[in-house]
Design an enzyme around this catalytic site. Structure first.
Site, short mmCIF file in Angstrom:
data_model
loop_
_atom_site.label_atom_id
_atom_site.label_comp_id
_atom_site.label_asym_id
_atom_site.label_seq_id
_atom_site.Cartn_x
_atom_site.Cartn_y
_atom_site.Cartn_z
N ASN A 21 1.10 -1.04 -0.72
CA ASN A 21 0.45 0.37 -0.33
C ASN A 21 0.69 1.40 0.20
OD1 ASN A 21 0.84 0.25 2.66
ND2 ASN A 21 -0.92 0.61 3.40
N ASP A 71 -11.14 -1.21 6.15
CA ASP A 71 -10.27 -1.88 5.52
C ASP A 71 -10.27 -3.76 5.04
OD1 ASP A 71 -7.90 0.27 5.80
OD2 ASP A 71 -8.37 0.32 7.52
#
Length: 413
Positions: free
Chosen positions: A102, A176
């Protein structure tokens, strides 16, 4: 008895990621049997240091938040800004089937870790990438968290509330964790094609798009401009009050679910003890109800307030009408159904405490539940992993001394 192979036995994954979304993806891949190596900088994953937010003890010895998203992985601590650390990362990626990160795009390009650079060297590599807002558009480089990109920008925080109330309290991981499973889904499809064709791919999932997908039904409906989609709105204005939570005599909240209003109306009002309302043209069918919403809502509030939660649960269970108690987290941790459905795992920590941890929600019939091993301490398997890459003991110690690799002791409470 021959042991059952897990679906991803033999698959190698390298993770260069922090916080929740991307690590939750690789945790699931590890549960499926993949060898996941988590690469952390000497500072460590930020999720190691959020104890106050989650009300847990500080330190590594009892880090339930980190374990939730990093179970069953190995950990190596590298300073990839050094030539030696960068070389180790490159070797790990070269041996892997999947690379998940990420890290923001500009940094990946700077370090030669973007997909366009990697696929030249490793054409079979599957790259999984988590972003805040996607890879195109004016805001593609903004930092993204579920608080902002998912809850707020994604149309949840500003709509899913009573118009007279403040927006809901956000919690970490709410956006998430779905992103992590969406990413795993795409990665597994890309891995299948890579095995079949020898060609890898890049799979991208954003928090922003995931939120939009979550609210897609009502978002699409909103374009017609009808009052039923004008969120935020008053609870009294919901087009179907049989899908609203109501308060019982003992102050608890019970959620009903009768989305097919016309199909369930008569059964519902009968269960409520209002048989007099069966086929009442003021409230049935649902098209008639729209001119009498407030009146019907007020009746529901008054009627539900006449009995306790236990009394209503008994009534609705016997009537086979969908309902659920609005449980607190303390109640959920003791929920008999959750334990029977293998939602939870009991972990014993070096602190002497037993804590309840949550499993990912995908179960297999012919593959046993994975062992729930805690997440690695920072750099816990650094030396083991370096040795597996062919580094000698002398080389490993030299890298340690130079700060290119580390194996720090776990932080105590």
């Amino acid at each position: 008895m021959e042991s059952i192979k897990r679906p991803l036995d033999g698959v190698k994954v390298v993770e260069l990621a922090t916080f929740i979304a991307a690590p939750s993806c690789t945790r699931y891949l590890a549960d499926l049997g993949a060898e996941v190596i988590k690469v952390e900088s000497p500072a460590g994953d930020n999720l190691r240091y959020t104890a106050i937010n989650e009300g847990r003890p500080t330190g590594d010895l009892e880090n339930t938040s980190f374990d939730c998203d990093n179970a069953n992985k190995k950990g190596i601590c590298l300073n990839i800004k050094t030539p030696e650390g960068r070389e180790v990362l490159e070797k790990l990626i070269a041996e892997s089937d999947i690379f998940v990160t990420n890290v923001r795009h500009k940094s990946l390009v700077r370090d030669g870790l973007d997909y366009d650079s990697l696929k030249v060297k490793y054409p079979k590599l599957v790259m999984g990438y988590v972003t805040g807002y996607g890879e195109n558009g004016p805001d593609k480089d903004l930092p993204g968290f579920d608080f902002t990109a998912f809850f707020a920008r994604g149309g949840i925080l500003g709509t899913l509330m009573d118009k007279d109330a403040v927006p809901m309290l956000t919690i970490p991981g709410f956006g998430d964790h779905p992103v992590g499973l969406y990413l795993a889904n795409g990665i597994l499809a890309a891995l299948y094609r890579a095995r079949e064709t020898g060609k890898g791919d890049k799979v991208t999932v954003s928090l922003f798009h995931s939120a939009i997908w979550a609210i897609a039904i009502m978002l699409q409906g909103a374009q017609y401009g009808m009052d039923a989609t004008r969120y935020p709105m008053s609870r009294k204005d919901i087009a179907n009050p049989l899908t609203v939570v109501h308060k019982t005599k003992d102050g608890r909240w019970i959620q009903f679910a009768a989305p097919a209003y016309n199909l369930m109306y008569n059964r519902f009002v009968t269960a409520l003890g209002r048989e007099d309302l069966v086929d009442d043209p003021r409230y049935f069918p649902q098209a008639n109800l729209q001119n009498n919403l407030h009146e019907f809502y007020d009746m529901l509030v008054a009627q539900v307030a006449t009995k306790t939660l236990d009394e209503w649960c008994d009534i609705f269970k016997k009537a086979d009408i969908p309902y659920a108690i609005a449980q607190t987290w303390d109640e959920l941790l003791q929920d008999e159904q959750a334990w029977a459905a293998n939602c939870f795992y009991k972990m014993h920590y070096p602190t002497g405490n037993d804590r309840t941890l949550v499993r990912p929600p995908i179960l297999f019939q012919d593959t046993p539940l994975p062992e729930y091993k805690r997440g690695p301490y920072l750099g816990e398997q650094t030396e083991e992993i370096l040795a597996s890459l062919g580094y000698t003991e002398e080389q490993i110690q030299a890298m340690m001394a130079a700060g290119a690799a580390q194996h720090p002791a776990p932080k105590e409470h």
